[in-house]
Scaffold this motif. Sequence first.
Motif, PDB file in Angstrom:
ATOM      1  N   MET A   1       0.851  -1.185   0.000  1.00 11.41           N
ATOM      2  CA  MET A   1       0.000   0.000   0.000  1.00 11.41           C
ATOM      3  C   MET A   1       0.892   1.242   0.000  1.00 11.41           C
ATOM      4  N   ARG A   2       0.457   2.254  -0.695  1.00 10.04           N
ATOM      5  CA  ARG A   2       1.209   3.500  -0.817  1.00 10.04           C
ATOM      6  C   ARG A   2       1.187   4.288   0.495  1.00 10.04           C
ATOM      7  N   LYS A   3       2.307   4.935   0.806  1.00 11.38           N
ATOM      8  CA  LYS A   3       2.416   5.738   2.018  1.00 11.38           C
ATOM      9  C   LYS A   3       1.968   7.165   1.718  1.00 11.38           C
ATOM     10  N   VAL A   4       1.167   7.732   2.636  1.00  5.99           N
ATOM     11  CA  VAL A   4       0.712   9.122   2.532  1.00  5.99           C
ATOM     12  C   VAL A   4       1.406   9.928   3.628  1.00  5.99           C
ATOM     13  N   THR A   5       2.096  10.997   3.208  1.00  7.23           N
ATOM     14  CA  THR A   5       2.812  11.863   4.145  1.00  7.23           C
ATOM     15  C   THR A   5       2.269  13.280   4.052  1.00  7.23           C
ATOM     16  N   TYR A   6       1.977  13.871   5.207  1.00  4.82           N
ATOM     17  CA  TYR A   6       1.559  15.269   5.287  1.00  4.82           C
ATOM     18  C   TYR A   6       2.691  16.052   5.920  1.00  4.82           C
ATOM     19  N   GLY A   7       3.092  17.159   5.285  1.00  4.44           N
ATOM     20  CA  GLY A   7       4.171  17.933   5.877  1.00  4.44           C
ATOM     21  C   GLY A   7       4.465  19.205   5.138  1.00  4.44           C
ATOM     22  N   LEU A 120      -7.562  14.333   5.862  1.00  2.00           N
ATOM     23  CA  LEU A 120      -6.956  13.026   5.593  1.00  2.00           C
ATOM     24  C   LEU A 120      -6.493  12.342   6.866  1.00  2.00           C
ATOM     25  N   ILE A 121      -5.999  13.114   7.840  1.00  3.06           N
ATOM     26  CA  ILE A 121      -5.647  12.536   9.140  1.00  3.06           C
ATOM     27  C   ILE A 121      -6.900  11.993   9.800  1.00  3.06           C
ATOM     28  N   ASP A 122      -7.968  12.792   9.789  1.00  2.00           N
ATOM     29  CA  ASP A 122      -9.238  12.391  10.398  1.00  2.00           C
ATOM     30  C   ASP A 122      -9.787  11.110   9.770  1.00  2.00           C
ATOM     31  N   ALA A 123      -9.557  10.945   8.475  1.00  2.00           N
ATOM     32  CA  ALA A 123     -10.045   9.753   7.767  1.00  2.00           C
ATOM     33  C   ALA A 123      -9.126   8.548   7.961  1.00  2.00           C
ATOM     34  N   GLY A 124      -8.032   8.736   8.696  1.00  2.00           N
ATOM     35  CA  GLY A 124      -7.109   7.629   8.944  1.00  2.00           C
ATOM     36  C   GLY A 124      -6.247   7.273   7.745  1.00  2.00           C
ATOM     37  N   LEU A 125      -6.007   8.242   6.848  1.00  2.00           N
ATOM     38  CA  LEU A 125      -5.290   7.959   5.605  1.00  2.00           C
ATOM     39  C   LEU A 125      -3.844   8.449   5.591  1.00  2.00           C
ATOM     40  N   VAL A 126      -3.431   9.215   6.597  1.00  2.00           N
ATOM     41  CA  VAL A 126      -2.061   9.719   6.668  1.00  2.00           C
ATOM     42  C   VAL A 126      -1.208   8.761   7.480  1.00  2.00           C
ATOM     43  N   ASP A 127      -0.066   8.381   6.899  1.00  2.00           N
ATOM     44  CA  ASP A 127       0.847   7.445   7.555  1.00  2.00           C
ATOM     45  C   ASP A 127       1.978   8.148   8.290  1.00  2.00           C
TER      46      ASP A 127
END
Length: 177
Positions: A1-7, A120-127
Amino acid sequence: MRKVTYGGAISLDGFLAGPNEEIDWLRYSDDVAEIMKESFRGVDAMLMGRKTFDFAQRMGGGPPMKGVTTYVFSRTMTEMPDGADGELVSEDVADFVRRIKGEEGGDILVMGGGELGTALIDAGLVDEIGFSIQPVLLGGGIPAFRELSTRVELELIEARPIEPGCVLLRYRVVNRA
């Protein structure tokens, strides 16, 4: 699965830009250039909210990144402006990201501001969450995080000083409380 990064880069008090969208307080260095280069390694999708996209366009838009598709999320735009690089997405951000996260491909970088990042954090999609903390207190502006529906536990991956006077912090999202 692809990693999602917020920053990105934020002030010590948690703002992505000042009250008038100013970013003149951001500090740049060879360290920052290397971190930016590293953060795009393995990335083939960048997510951006419409407000961030509009701001980027006003700043000149930047060159297209070879091999990276920019997805711009908007409920109000009907088409991308002439000459703008990216694909417009009007569907629910969580549904879209959940779908592409499950597809084959590289990592996904969220560059789209506090509303998009928080959704996206709220949806549980940020790794992962990673920010360069800038040595300035803005007192207001565009926040990196909006109100979350629940607490999110993080595990420290990296913490180090970077020139000039900033601190890089990277966290893995462990779970939502």
